[in-house]
Design an enzyme around this catalytic site. Sequence first.
Site, PDB file in Angstrom:
ATOM      1  CE  LYS A  26      -2.752   0.735   3.781  1.00  0.00           C
ATOM      2  NZ  LYS A  26      -2.756   2.133   4.233  1.00  0.00           N
ATOM      3  N   GLY A 102      -4.921   8.146   5.510  1.00  0.00           N
ATOM      4  CA  GLY A 102      -4.023   9.179   6.023  1.00  0.00           C
ATOM      5  C   GLY A 102      -2.886   9.446   5.046  1.00  0.00           C
ATOM      6  CB  SER A 175       5.416  10.710  10.760  1.00  0.00           C
ATOM      7  OG  SER A 175       4.487  10.735   9.694  1.00  0.00           O
ATOM      8  CG  ASP A 324       1.037   0.475   9.725  1.00  0.00           C
ATOM      9  OD1 ASP A 324       0.714   1.305  10.597  1.00  0.00           O
ATOM     10  OD2 ASP A 324       1.330   0.799   8.566  1.00  0.00           O
ATOM     11  NE  ARG A 355      -4.568   0.288  13.736  1.00  0.00           N
ATOM     12  CZ  ARG A 355      -3.997   0.495  12.566  1.00  0.00           C
ATOM     13  NH1 ARG A 355      -2.680   0.609  12.472  1.00  0.00           N
ATOM     14  NH2 ARG A 355      -4.728   0.573  11.468  1.00  0.00           N
ATOM     15  NE  ARG A 397      -2.041  -1.624   8.704  1.00  0.00           N
ATOM     16  CZ  ARG A 397      -1.903  -2.079   7.452  1.00  0.00           C
ATOM     17  NH1 ARG A 397      -2.139  -3.339   7.164  1.00  0.00           N
ATOM     18  NH2 ARG A 397      -1.512  -1.282   6.478  1.00  0.00           N
TER      19      ARG A 397
HETATM   20  C1  S3P Z   1       2.631   5.176   6.175  1.00  0.00           C
HETATM   21  C2  S3P Z   1       3.297   5.629   7.287  1.00  0.00           C
HETATM   22  C3  S3P Z   1       2.911   5.270   8.664  1.00  0.00           C
HETATM   23  C4  S3P Z   1       2.003   4.042   8.676  1.00  0.00           C
HETATM   24  C5  S3P Z   1       0.907   4.173   7.669  1.00  0.00           C
HETATM   25  C6  S3P Z   1       1.484   4.264   6.265  1.00  0.00           C
HETATM   26  C7  S3P Z   1       3.093   5.619   4.842  1.00  0.00           C
HETATM   27  O1  S3P Z   1       2.213   6.358   9.270  1.00  0.00           O
HETATM   28  O2  S3P Z   1       1.481   3.839   9.963  1.00  0.00           O
HETATM   29  O3  S3P Z   1       0.049   3.042   7.723  1.00  0.00           O
HETATM   30  O4  S3P Z   1       2.712   5.001   3.826  1.00  0.00           O
HETATM   31  O5  S3P Z   1       3.859   6.584   4.785  1.00  0.00           O
HETATM   32  P1  S3P Z   1       2.974   7.603   9.947  1.00  0.00           P
HETATM   33  O6  S3P Z   1       3.705   8.351   8.887  1.00  0.00           O
HETATM   34  O7  S3P Z   1       1.868   8.438  10.570  1.00  0.00           O
HETATM   35  O8  S3P Z   1       3.893   7.035  10.977  1.00  0.00           O
END
Ligand code: S3P
Length: 437
Positions: A26, A102, A175, A324, A355, A397
Amino acid sequence: MAKRNVVKTIKPCSQLGEKVALPGDKSISHRAVILNSLASGKAEIANFAPGRDCCSTVSCLRALGVEICREGPQNCPTLLVSGIGKDGLREPANILNSGNSGTTMRLLGGLLTSQPFLSIITGDASLRSRPMGRLIKPLRSMGAEIYGRGKDSFAPLVIRGKELHGIEFSLPIPSAQIKSAILLAGLFAQGETVLHQPVPSRDHTERLLKHMGAELEINGNSLSLIPLTSSLASVSFRVPGDISSGAYFLVAGVVHPNARIIIKDCGINPTRTGIIDVLLAMGAKLKIENERVEAGEPLADIMIESSELRGVEIGGSIIPRLIDEIPVLAVAGCAARGKTVIRDATELRLKESDRIATVSRELSRLGAKIEPLPDGMVIHGGNPLVGAEVDAHFDHRLAMSLAIAGLIAKGRTTINHAQAAQVSYPAFWQDLQNLTI
Ligand code: S3P
């Protein structure tokens, strides 16, 4: 309007095996379609992630003027992306919708601050309650005009795109979404953008940017990016299987008493393999075979077998490498001998559900002994699980982790709101069923 409730029932099975092919990663899929949209030329992205999250990114990019066609099987589609070059995005005629994703909101949010038009980006109720201040703050220091709702800056986000300037910025949290948002803005800014990470987070954006010709230097935990002077070069490739989806079968394989599973073509980017390190430390019988690299991303086949697990401590810099996978690692903790302690994972409270709260509550309904902590949880392993009615809290999840718990619980486990799995792994229930013998 009441949300619909798709219920799935899981019963223990006598054997689990053998081969599973995963949906495309993803995180890599989001980046592949965004960066190829900005490139010059056409790209074919095979094994594109079939879940709703990546569909949200595709529909937002279409609304920004990119032509993207989808072909091939539903669960393993190929995207044909006609890149429109670095100056090709167009003002959307309507509000962009990130759904539950997100990554869509934050990555596109970063990109759109640098584009010469107005955009508004929203999401579902869960996404509209997740923090966006962490995105807005560094983008504003690049000169961006981006606004959220209320003092916590929730979505919808309103963005009046303009010319930005590069920044030097220390990310307060590891992040990848925020890092990637700043890099996407930095591609179009005046001057260099330098980022310092507290600990490394997933580096798919960096790998793909470099592969497509961006001037990005990586020095330990620091990155420096020179803005684009010409469009990125498009790249066609096959997206590796998603280790975050493979995680359910990795844990199923170790906790089930009679299992042998081969997970084919699974991404093993070291910024994502914390789950493998933890399972090995817990005593898992796990082998990695047939390692190779595709478009800068490592992948391999992973073989996993029934194992006697022991509890472990999980915390510190490994957390971003498995954030995750913590819901399903909690299931491994339930099956292990002794105590598993998860710390330094406050970020779990800001995901699709809180979570720490939802994993503790729902696994407890199955008889697990779990104490939530402000930044993690303590799992007292070895207490047999017993089937019960549980809820996925609209969190993909959690839905899939509860299914794995149901496989080792005595009796029948009923999972409410199981449709959440659509977000990342629409074929999950079918693939799980195919493995049960
Ligand atoms: C992701 C980064 C992570 C992860 C999310 C996917 C990404 O989040 O938990 O499922 O694809 O960049 P954070 O950037 O908030 O840590």
